[in-house]
Write an enzyme that holds these catalytic residues in place. Structure first.
Site, PDB file in Angstrom:
ATOM      1  N   ALA A  36       0.978  -1.210  -0.126  1.00 52.55           N
ATOM      2  CA  ALA A  36      -0.072   0.088  -0.082  1.00 52.55           C
ATOM      3  C   ALA A  36       0.895   1.453   0.140  1.00 52.55           C
ATOM      4  O   ALA A  36       0.582   2.159  -0.730  1.00 52.55           O
ATOM      5  CB  ALA A  36      -1.236   0.075   1.032  1.00 52.55           C
ATOM      6  N   TYR A  37       1.841   1.161   0.951  1.00 50.07           N
ATOM      7  CA  TYR A  37       2.624   2.415   1.027  1.00 50.07           C
ATOM      8  C   TYR A  37       3.601   2.751  -0.348  1.00 50.07           C
ATOM      9  O   TYR A  37       3.216   3.662  -0.820  1.00 50.07           O
ATOM     10  CB  TYR A  37       3.783   2.254   2.180  1.00 50.07           C
ATOM     11  CG  TYR A  37       4.815   3.252   2.234  1.00 50.07           C
ATOM     12  CD1 TYR A  37       4.377   4.292   2.918  1.00 50.07           C
ATOM     13  CD2 TYR A  37       6.242   3.235   2.033  1.00 50.07           C
ATOM     14  CE1 TYR A  37       5.216   5.543   3.196  1.00 50.07           C
ATOM     15  CE2 TYR A  37       6.913   4.366   2.333  1.00 50.07           C
ATOM     16  CZ  TYR A  37       6.640   5.462   2.958  1.00 50.07           C
ATOM     17  OH  TYR A  37       7.419   6.345   3.104  1.00 50.07           O
ATOM     18  N   ALA A  38       4.054   1.514  -0.919  1.00 47.93           N
ATOM     19  CA  ALA A  38       4.689   1.912  -2.391  1.00 47.93           C
ATOM     20  C   ALA A  38       3.684   2.276  -3.419  1.00 47.93           C
ATOM     21  O   ALA A  38       4.154   3.121  -4.366  1.00 47.93           O
ATOM     22  CB  ALA A  38       5.403   0.510  -2.591  1.00 47.93           C
TER      23      ALA A  38
ATOM     24  N   SER B 150       1.032   3.895  -2.920  1.00 46.44           N
ATOM     25  CA  SER B 150       0.538   5.461  -2.921  1.00 46.44           C
ATOM     26  C   SER B 150       1.625   6.291  -3.259  1.00 46.44           C
ATOM     27  O   SER B 150       1.221   7.478  -3.853  1.00 46.44           O
ATOM     28  CB  SER B 150       0.176   5.637  -1.394  1.00 46.44           C
ATOM     29  OG  SER B 150       1.164   5.482  -0.575  1.00 46.44           O
ATOM     30  N   LYS B 151       2.703   5.989  -2.947  1.00 42.49           N
ATOM     31  CA  LYS B 151       4.049   7.081  -3.350  1.00 42.49           C
ATOM     32  C   LYS B 151       4.150   6.893  -4.940  1.00 42.49           C
ATOM     33  O   LYS B 151       4.539   7.919  -5.445  1.00 42.49           O
ATOM     34  CB  LYS B 151       5.284   6.537  -2.544  1.00 42.49           C
ATOM     35  CG  LYS B 151       5.199   6.807  -1.199  1.00 42.49           C
ATOM     36  CD  LYS B 151       4.973   8.343  -0.703  1.00 42.49           C
ATOM     37  CE  LYS B 151       5.076   8.547   0.923  1.00 42.49           C
ATOM     38  NZ  LYS B 151       5.060   9.994   1.203  1.00 42.49           N
TER      39      LYS B 151
END
Length: 258
Positions: free
Chosen positions: A165-167, A169-170
């Protein structure tokens, strides 16, 4: 014969306002300190930790304005820019550094990521960046010196398990900023991303065992984690006039991690 005392040259960001989101801790805090050292008038955004933001403001040589705002809420972002203009004589800000971000410290696989965790990650990291960049595109100073810098992550390139999710989103932010750089043609505003690798912050250590931390260090050609001081000067360079020919880029600041 008396000699005239030579005046020091003006600081490169003197007379310019810089808004830094997520500035109360970690990388955002270091960026705020560095931009202040370059002469910028600082607007420190925080989401919840007012004490940390006020403590930072009190240590800066020219002080700073602190503004509570949730970057995932459009009205909060508008109010952040309004306050920046009000605090410094009504002039438009020159620099936005979007550093606000969250990470799911359970580090689940994509298959095990809860829908609400995915949505919250995208609300802050992707929608928050969108709202801040959209406001900046409309309100930063035109004609030179306008800078948008989004802090993303080198995990977009390393694709480390547990960061889905983090990657994602970025990665969305990096694509958006690249498009914005072209859309802002004629304004004098540049738009870039700075993508740190593993940095020794509370956010990095949260939820990781000592063995995991050691494995990350072992992956680095430099044999160490990055420090916030490795990232802030890169953002500072992009904010200055000397960084004006860098536009639409993702600069990975990671010691060769990826």
């Amino acid at each position: 014969m008396a000699t005239q005392q030579q005046q020091p040259p003006p600081l490169p960001l003197a007379g310019r306002t810089a808004i830094v989101t997520g500035a109360s801790r970690g990388i955002g805090r270091a960026i705020a300190v560095h931009l202040s050292s370059l002469g910028a008038d600082l607007v420190i955004n925080y989401a919840s930790n007012a004490a940390s933001a006020e403590s930072l403001a009190s240590t800066l040589p020219r002080g700073a304005v602190t503004v509570r705002a949730d970057v995932s809420i459009a009205s909060d972002v508008k109010a952040l820019f309004d306050r920046a203009e009000e605090a410094f004589g009504g002039r438009p800000a020159h620099v936005l550094v979007n550093c606000a971000g969250i990470l799911d410290t359970k580090y689940p696989s994509v298959a095990d990521t809860a829908e609400e965790d995915w949505d919250r990650t995208f609300a802050v990291n992707a929608k928050g960046a969108f709202l801040c960049c959209r406001e900046a595109a409309a309100r930063l100073a035109r004609g030179g010196g306008g800078r948008i810098v989004a802090v993303t992550t080198s995990v977009v390139g390393s694709r480390r398990p547990g960061y889905g999710a983090y990657a994602a989103s970025k990665a969305a932010v990096e694509t958006m900023v690249g498009v914005m750089a072209k859309e802002l043609k004629g304004t004098g505003i540049t738009a870039n991303c700075v993508a740190p690798g593993p940095i020794a912050t509370d956010m990095f250590f949260d939820g990781k065992t000592e063995e995991v931390v050691e494995s990350v260090v072992a992956e680095s050609p430099m044999g160490r984690l990055g420090e916030v001081g490795d990232v802030a000067p890169v953002v500072g360079f992009l904010a200055m006039d000397g960084g004006g020919w860098i536009n639409g880029q993702v600069i990975r600041v990671n010691g060769g991690y990826v």
